[in-house]
Motif scaffolding. Sequence first.
Motif, PDB file in Angstrom:
ATOM      1  N   ILE A  61       6.704  89.369 -30.208  1.00 15.67           N
ATOM      2  CA  ILE A  61       6.374  89.843 -31.402  1.00 15.67           C
ATOM      3  C   ILE A  61       6.756  91.092 -31.931  1.00 15.67           C
ATOM      4  N   GLY A  62       6.852  92.260 -31.024  1.00 17.60           N
ATOM      5  CA  GLY A  62       7.443  93.428 -31.197  1.00 17.60           C
ATOM      6  C   GLY A  62       9.080  93.445 -31.410  1.00 17.60           C
ATOM      7  N   GLY A  63       9.686  92.264 -31.305  1.00 14.77           N
ATOM      8  CA  GLY A  63      11.106  92.363 -31.411  1.00 14.77           C
ATOM      9  C   GLY A  63      11.747  93.028 -30.390  1.00 14.77           C
ATOM     10  N   GLY A  78       4.974  88.774 -43.462  1.00 11.80           N
ATOM     11  CA  GLY A  78       5.601  88.165 -44.230  1.00 11.80           C
ATOM     12  C   GLY A  78       7.271  88.386 -43.879  1.00 11.80           C
ATOM     13  N   GLN A  79       7.494  89.388 -42.965  1.00 11.68           N
ATOM     14  CA  GLN A  79       8.917  89.525 -42.756  1.00 11.68           C
ATOM     15  C   GLN A  79       9.370  89.298 -41.345  1.00 11.68           C
ATOM     16  N   ALA A  80      10.480  88.840 -41.403  1.00 13.43           N
ATOM     17  CA  ALA A  80      10.884  88.093 -39.978  1.00 13.43           C
ATOM     18  C   ALA A  80      11.174  89.027 -38.894  1.00 13.43           C
ATOM     19  N   ALA A  94      10.827  95.159 -40.637  1.00 15.88           N
ATOM     20  CA  ALA A  94       9.716  94.422 -39.968  1.00 15.88           C
ATOM     21  C   ALA A  94       8.709  95.281 -39.019  1.00 15.88           C
ATOM     22  N   ARG A  95       9.413  95.856 -38.092  1.00 14.08           N
ATOM     23  CA  ARG A  95       8.796  96.697 -37.138  1.00 14.08           C
ATOM     24  C   ARG A  95       8.051  97.834 -37.456  1.00 14.08           C
ATOM     25  N   GLY A  99       2.608  99.108 -34.690  1.00 13.70           N
ATOM     26  CA  GLY A  99       2.281 100.109 -33.846  1.00 13.70           C
ATOM     27  C   GLY A  99       2.401  99.817 -32.461  1.00 13.70           C
ATOM     28  N   MET A 100       3.195 100.319 -31.333  1.00 10.14           N
ATOM     29  CA  MET A 100       3.665  99.860 -29.990  1.00 10.14           C
ATOM     30  C   MET A 100       2.567 100.929 -29.206  1.00 10.14           C
ATOM     31  N   ILE A 101       1.882 100.552 -28.421  1.00 12.39           N
ATOM     32  CA  ILE A 101       1.286 101.260 -27.313  1.00 12.39           C
ATOM     33  C   ILE A 101       1.152 100.462 -25.828  1.00 12.39           C
ATOM     34  N   ALA A 102       1.806 101.122 -25.164  1.00 17.71           N
ATOM     35  CA  ALA A 102       2.192 100.897 -23.825  1.00 17.71           C
ATOM     36  C   ALA A 102       1.294 101.460 -22.631  1.00 17.71           C
TER      37      ALA A 102
END
Length: 273
Positions: A61-63, A78-80, A94-95, A99-102
């Motif tokens: 999902i995060g590409g 809506g963005q690929a 799109a990214r 927001g990414m949390i690791a």
Amino acid sequence: MPQPLVEVSAVSKTYTIKADGAKPRGTLKALNNVSFTMDKPERIALIGPSGSGKSTLLRSIGGLLIDDASSGDIKVMGQAIQSKGRLAGNVRQARMNLGMIAQQFNLVGRLSLFTNAALGHLGKVNGLRGFFGLWSKDEKMAVMRALDHVGVASKANQRANTLSGGQQQRGAIARAIVQDAKVILADEPVASLDPVTARKVMELLVKVNTEDKVGVIVTLHQVDYAKRYCDRILALKDGVIVYDGPAGGLSGDKLKDIYGEEIEDAYWEGAVS
């Protein structure tokens, strides 16, 4: 009708298994025709035994996965992100909604907490200005509001590597708020924390979801945390979604079927019932 925040359509992912320095020894299908939609800002927990595909799904999902074989489509707002198994050409745009949390916080240890949170502005400002940290007054105020929102404004000037794990994780959430992310993807965000701090971080994700209307998708090993802090649970087993429904609807018998011998390890604060 508003567009979905996240659309995952018939996504499969196959890894090539390799021995060190040797030829490929086979393949592993980590995801098998997975589909789901997040229509509104909700809290979705991805659970399942080790190797079930939950982290692969979140990273897709995060590409963040570009190797090996993939198929299916993923869209955010809506963005690929992914189209027919390949990263979309506009994936960077799109990214910006993600927001990414690791688990390991992903903060720059030598930089202050303020600067780490301010990095959420990078997708919205001139590259040179972002490189030198030339933030406007409004941008600085937005950073401090975000740090205050997650309860660490008093630590703004401290280097990230001098902070506790819980404080660093709060800084990562603040960075997502500064970014104005519409969806937060959290990969085992409490795995490195003690239970008390873990509860506080999960409560903060609930706060961001309910007050800021940000969707949250979180992978968790702790089934009790998934049921307590999330509205909806997607349980995976062998790369397939075997349950998609409300947290309260996941029975103990179903969990035992999903986890097998791992079921006792899947609870942090109590046994499965």
